[in-house]
Structure formats: structure tokens, C-alpha cells
Design a protein around this motif. Structure first.
Motif, mmCIF file in Angstrom:
data_model
loop_
_atom_site.group_PDB
_atom_site.id
_atom_site.type_symbol
_atom_site.label_atom_id
_atom_site.label_comp_id
_atom_site.label_asym_id
_atom_site.label_seq_id
_atom_site.Cartn_x
_atom_site.Cartn_y
_atom_site.Cartn_z
ATOM 1 N N VAL A 64 0.805 -1.231 0.000
ATOM 2 C CA VAL A 64 0.000 0.000 0.000
ATOM 3 C C VAL A 64 0.840 1.284 0.000
ATOM 4 O O VAL A 64 2.040 1.255 0.299
ATOM 5 C CB VAL A 64 -0.981 0.034 1.204
ATOM 6 C CG1 VAL A 64 -2.027 -1.052 1.079
ATOM 7 C CG2 VAL A 64 -0.217 -0.042 2.512
ATOM 8 N N LYS A 65 0.158 2.368 -0.274
ATOM 9 C CA LYS A 65 0.798 3.698 -0.372
ATOM 10 C C LYS A 65 1.637 4.012 0.883
ATOM 11 O O LYS A 65 1.208 3.747 2.000
ATOM 12 C CB LYS A 65 -0.283 4.762 -0.559
ATOM 13 C CG LYS A 65 0.283 6.145 -0.810
ATOM 14 C CD LYS A 65 -0.820 7.113 -1.189
ATOM 15 C CE LYS A 65 -0.353 8.548 -1.146
ATOM 16 N NZ LYS A 65 0.901 8.821 -1.830
ATOM 17 N N GLY A 66 2.814 4.557 0.644
ATOM 18 C CA GLY A 66 3.687 4.966 1.745
ATOM 19 C C GLY A 66 4.602 3.857 2.235
ATOM 20 O O GLY A 66 5.465 4.095 3.079
ATOM 21 N N LYS A 125 -11.468 -7.391 9.457
ATOM 22 C CA LYS A 125 -12.927 -7.274 9.652
ATOM 23 C C LYS A 125 -13.317 -5.815 9.825
ATOM 24 O O LYS A 125 -14.303 -5.344 9.258
ATOM 25 C CB LYS A 125 -13.362 -8.098 10.864
ATOM 26 C CG LYS A 125 -13.250 -9.602 10.607
ATOM 27 C CD LYS A 125 -13.970 -10.427 11.677
ATOM 28 C CE LYS A 125 -13.969 -11.901 11.307
ATOM 29 N NZ LYS A 125 -12.707 -12.579 11.660
ATOM 30 N N GLU A 126 -12.522 -5.097 10.612
ATOM 31 C CA GLU A 126 -12.812 -3.689 10.915
ATOM 32 C C GLU A 126 -12.888 -2.835 9.636
ATOM 33 O O GLU A 126 -13.757 -1.969 9.516
ATOM 34 C CB GLU A 126 -11.689 -3.179 11.829
ATOM 35 C CG GLU A 126 -11.847 -1.772 12.348
ATOM 36 C CD GLU A 126 -10.562 -1.344 13.078
ATOM 37 O OE1 GLU A 126 -9.987 -2.154 13.835
ATOM 38 O OE2 GLU A 126 -10.134 -0.189 12.852
ATOM 39 N N ILE A 127 -11.997 -3.116 8.670
ATOM 40 C CA ILE A 127 -11.980 -2.263 7.462
ATOM 41 C C ILE A 127 -12.828 -2.833 6.328
ATOM 42 O O ILE A 127 -12.894 -2.270 5.243
ATOM 43 C CB ILE A 127 -10.538 -1.994 6.962
ATOM 44 C CG1 ILE A 127 -9.864 -3.295 6.474
ATOM 45 C CG2 ILE A 127 -9.696 -1.302 8.042
ATOM 46 C CD1 ILE A 127 -8.561 -3.054 5.725
ATOM 47 N N ARG A 184 -3.573 1.831 7.440
ATOM 48 C CA ARG A 184 -4.854 2.512 7.201
ATOM 49 C C ARG A 184 -5.109 2.752 5.700
ATOM 50 O O ARG A 184 -6.247 2.952 5.282
ATOM 51 C CB ARG A 184 -4.932 3.820 7.996
ATOM 52 C CG ARG A 184 -4.002 4.913 7.474
ATOM 53 C CD ARG A 184 -4.193 6.191 8.255
ATOM 54 N NE ARG A 184 -3.557 6.052 9.566
ATOM 55 C CZ ARG A 184 -2.579 6.847 9.996
ATOM 56 N NH1 ARG A 184 -2.169 7.847 9.268
ATOM 57 N NH2 ARG A 184 -2.030 6.666 11.177
ATOM 58 N N ASN A 185 -4.046 2.711 4.904
ATOM 59 C CA ASN A 185 -4.231 2.887 3.455
ATOM 60 C C ASN A 185 -4.935 1.694 2.815
ATOM 61 O O ASN A 185 -5.396 1.771 1.673
ATOM 62 C CB ASN A 185 -2.891 3.178 2.774
ATOM 63 C CG ASN A 185 -2.366 4.532 3.200
ATOM 64 O OD1 ASN A 185 -3.158 5.432 3.513
ATOM 65 N ND2 ASN A 185 -1.059 4.690 3.272
ATOM 66 N N MET A 186 -4.994 0.578 3.565
ATOM 67 C CA MET A 186 -5.791 -0.557 3.079
ATOM 68 C C MET A 186 -7.274 -0.160 3.076
ATOM 69 O O MET A 186 -8.018 -0.489 2.159
ATOM 70 C CB MET A 186 -5.580 -1.780 3.981
ATOM 71 C CG MET A 186 -4.169 -2.323 3.884
ATOM 72 S SD MET A 186 -3.872 -3.666 5.022
ATOM 73 C CE MET A 186 -2.565 -4.548 4.151
ATOM 74 N N HIS A 187 -7.665 0.543 4.142
ATOM 75 C CA HIS A 187 -9.053 1.011 4.216
ATOM 76 C C HIS A 187 -9.341 2.014 3.101
ATOM 77 O O HIS A 187 -10.365 1.940 2.419
ATOM 78 C CB HIS A 187 -9.331 1.618 5.589
ATOM 79 C CG HIS A 187 -10.783 1.923 5.811
ATOM 80 N ND1 HIS A 187 -11.220 3.005 6.519
ATOM 81 C CD2 HIS A 187 -11.895 1.290 5.374
ATOM 82 C CE1 HIS A 187 -12.539 3.028 6.515
ATOM 83 N NE2 HIS A 187 -12.977 1.990 5.829
ATOM 84 N N SER A 205 -0.601 -5.628 0.856
ATOM 85 C CA SER A 205 0.357 -5.911 1.908
ATOM 86 C C SER A 205 0.752 -4.599 2.578
ATOM 87 O O SER A 205 0.849 -3.569 1.895
ATOM 88 C CB SER A 205 1.580 -6.578 1.265
ATOM 89 O OG SER A 205 2.527 -6.926 2.229
ATOM 90 N N ALA A 206 0.956 -4.628 3.903
ATOM 91 C CA ALA A 206 1.477 -3.450 4.628
ATOM 92 C C ALA A 206 2.355 -3.952 5.764
ATOM 93 O O ALA A 206 2.002 -4.907 6.459
ATOM 94 C CB ALA A 206 0.332 -2.602 5.181
ATOM 95 N N LEU A 207 3.502 -3.302 5.937
ATOM 96 C CA LEU A 207 4.419 -3.704 7.010
ATOM 97 C C LEU A 207 4.533 -2.645 8.098
ATOM 98 O O LEU A 207 5.154 -2.863 9.124
ATOM 99 C CB LEU A 207 5.809 -3.972 6.413
ATOM 100 C CG LEU A 207 6.184 -5.409 6.033
ATOM 101 C CD1 LEU A 207 6.522 -6.243 7.258
ATOM 102 C CD2 LEU A 207 5.089 -6.082 5.254
ATOM 103 N N LEU A 208 3.934 -1.479 7.847
ATOM 104 C CA LEU A 208 4.054 -0.386 8.816
ATOM 105 C C LEU A 208 2.692 -0.102 9.438
ATOM 106 O O LEU A 208 1.671 -0.084 8.726
ATOM 107 C CB LEU A 208 4.571 0.884 8.116
ATOM 108 C CG LEU A 208 5.962 0.783 7.461
ATOM 109 C CD1 LEU A 208 6.251 2.046 6.644
ATOM 110 C CD2 LEU A 208 7.048 0.575 8.509
ATOM 111 N N THR A 209 2.689 0.141 10.737
ATOM 112 C CA THR A 209 1.418 0.469 11.394
ATOM 113 C C THR A 209 0.855 1.775 10.813
ATOM 114 O O THR A 209 -0.359 1.965 10.774
ATOM 115 C CB THR A 209 1.621 0.608 12.923
ATOM 116 O OG1 THR A 209 2.803 1.370 13.150
ATOM 117 C CG2 THR A 209 1.785 -0.733 13.586
#
Ligand code: B1M
Length: 210
Positions: A97-99, A188-190, A155-158, A147-151
Motif C-alpha cells: 500500500v501507499k507509503g 474485519k474492521e476495514i 490505514r491505506n488498506m481502508h 500488503s502493509a508492514l508499517l502500522t
């Protein structure tokens, strides 16, 4: 299993890239059907690699060399697959994801999915939500994998799911997510359709989503 296929199968598991290439060439010359070479030798071996990873007999490095050997074999087999009209299980648009510039896990997931017969459209890293959405629309993929490795980038997944909704393609695709900080609860949340903790379970998830 035929001796040539057994050789390819063993060479994939052992990560013997040159052996896999030579074995697949031999199989093509022996006029073995491309679909059998793909499913029994290449995909079969990657399924075994995934199983060994889950039993903690294999770790990420073994899985990576096996996936690379498998991909080398696939490259040799590809013209034959096209000629024989063998279809991919489904298409997956994949990206980090972005960033976020981490790509090792994402690429491993892509290789394992390819090993399971999926066609991969890899958008790379630092992928903006709109680019995922546009690729989903243009490619006709059935799954979007993020995929995202940073906390900070999770949020960019959402935001990407929102971009899929904005472009009117959310209903046409399943969304699967993963990466070290990602959890099932977050998925689930997103509103994602599934989460996988590793590449092997990503394959099982992708199959179940279809
Ligand atoms: Co970075 N980094 N990094 N990093 N890095 C982490 C993630 C970190 C946990 C390290 C730490 O502090 N302990 C930390 C994040 C902390 C946090 O967010 N809370 C961190 C940080 C802080 C950073 C920087 C900000 C550092 C800085 O510059 N100050 C920076 C950010 C850059 C950016 O992205 N914008 C940064 C940079 C880098 C490198 C460029 C140096 C390099 C990346 C190189 C590359 O990818 N080409 C790097 C690396 C290598 C790591 C660690 C050490 C290893 C990541 C890795 O490749 N793991 C990492 C520490 C760690 O994770 N323990 C860390 C191996 C890989 C196979 O596992 O990616 O988890 P993983 O993938 C797994 C599963 O998660 C799952 O399957 C994979 C295979 O089993 N999976 C999916 C992954 N994606 C999936 C998708 C799915 C399904 C499953 O469906 C689609």
C-alpha cells in the motif's frame, strides 16, 4: 508419477532452479501435457513447500528459493501452456500500500499464488488507492491483495477499499490483506474479505475466496 515430473517436483522443493528448467524442457520435449507438468510437478511441489512451511520444516529462505525455481520452470513452460490453452485459476492484483516500500513478503505471496496457478498483476510498492482501483477495473481481476508492514500505512488498506467502492468495482472483487502488523480483527474492521498471516495461508485464502 512419471520420472521426469518427479525430478521437477523434487528440484522445485530443493530450490534447484537449473534442474527445474532442464526438467521442464525435458517434459516438453517428451510431449507431456503442459497442464500435467504445471499441476503435478510445479504446483504440486509448491503445495508441499507450503505444507512444510506450516509444519515449520521450511522457513522463508527455503520457500523463496523454491518459489524462484518454480517460477523459472513456469517461464520455460509458459509458451506450451498458452499453446495448450491452459487457463489460470484466477487473476490477483497485488501490491504494497501507499507509503510502504516493503516488498519481500508481498513478492513471496505473489510467487506462492503463481505457484498455485493464479495469474498475478504485481503493482509493486507504494501503490496509491486509486491505482489499485483502476487496476481492478482494467484487469478484470477477481482478487485484490494488499500488503502493509508499517502500522502507519495499514490505514491505506481502508482507503483502498473506499477507492474500490468509489470506482464501483468493490462488488466485483474480493479483498485480501496481510503483512506483519495486520490482523484478522483489522481485516474485519476495514471490511476486507480475508486476512492471511503468511504466504502459504494466503494461497489457501485466495482459493477459498473464489
Ligand atoms: Co522496515 N520496518 N522500515 N525495512 N523492516 C519493519 C517492518 C519494522 C517492524 C522493523 C522494526 O522496527 N522492528 C518497522 C515497522 C514498525 C512499525 O510500523 N510499527 C520498520 C520500519 C520502522 C521501517 C522504516 C520506517 C525505517 C526507517 O526508515 N526509519 C522504513 C520504512 C520505509 C517505507 O516503507 N516507507 C523501513 C525500511 C526497510 C527497508 C527498505 C530497509 C527493508 C525493506 C526491503 C524490501 O522490502 N525490499 C526493511 C525490512 C527488511 C524490514 C524487516 C526487517 C523485515 C521485513 C520482511 O521482509 N520480512 C521488518 C521487521 C519485521 O518484519 N520483523 C521491518 C520478511 C517477509 C517474508 O515477511 O513481510 O511479514 P512479511 O510477509 C509475510 C507475512 O506478513 C505475510 O506473508 C509473508 C510471507 O510469509 N504477508 C501477506 C505479507 N503480505 C501479505 C499479503 C497477503 C497475505 C499475507 O495478502 C495479500
Amino acid at each position: 508419477m512419471d520420472d521426469i515430473l518427479q525430478g521437477v517436483y523434487d528440484d522445485v522443493i530443493n530450490g534447484n532452479r537449473a534442474g527445474v528448467e532442464a526438467g521442464v524442457r525435458k517434459a516438453v520435449e517428451a510431449k507431456l501435457p503442459a497442464a500435467i507438468v504445471l499441476t503435478e510437478a510445479l504446483i504440486g511441489a509448491m503445495a508441499e513447500v507450503g505444507a512444510r512451511f506450516e509444519r515449520q520444516e521450511f522457513y522463508v529462505p527455503e520457500m523463496l528459493v523454491a518459489a524462484r525455481a518454480m517460477q523459472a520452470g513456469l517461464a520455460v513452460l509458459r509458451p506450451q501452456l498458452v499453446e495448450d490453452g491452459v487457463k489460470a485459476v484466477g487473476k490477483v492484483v497485488l501490491g504494497t500500500v501507499k507509503g510502504d516500500l516493503h516488498d519481500i513478503g508481498k513478492s513471496l505471496v505473489g510467487m506462492m499464488l503463481e505457484g498455485a496457478g493464479f495469474e498475478i498483476v504485481d503493482l509493486g510498492t507504494d501503490v496509491p488507492p486509486a491505482k489499485f482501483a483502476e487496476a481492478a477495473r482494467a484487469s478484470g481481476a477477481r482478487i485484490i491483495g494488499m500488503s502493509a508492514l508499517l502500522t502507519t500505512t495499514m490505514r491505506n488498506m481502508h482507503s483502498t477499499i473506499e477507492a474500490l467502492e468509489d470506482l464501483g468495482v468493490r462488488g466485483q472483487v474480493k479483498v485480501m490483506i496481510g503483512g506483519a502488523p495486520v490482523t484478522d480483527a483489522f481485516a474485519k474492521e476495514i471490511g476486507a474479505d480475508g486476512y492471511a498471516p503468511d504466504a502459504s495461508r494466503a494461497v489457501a485464502l485466495a482459493k477459498s475466496l473464489l
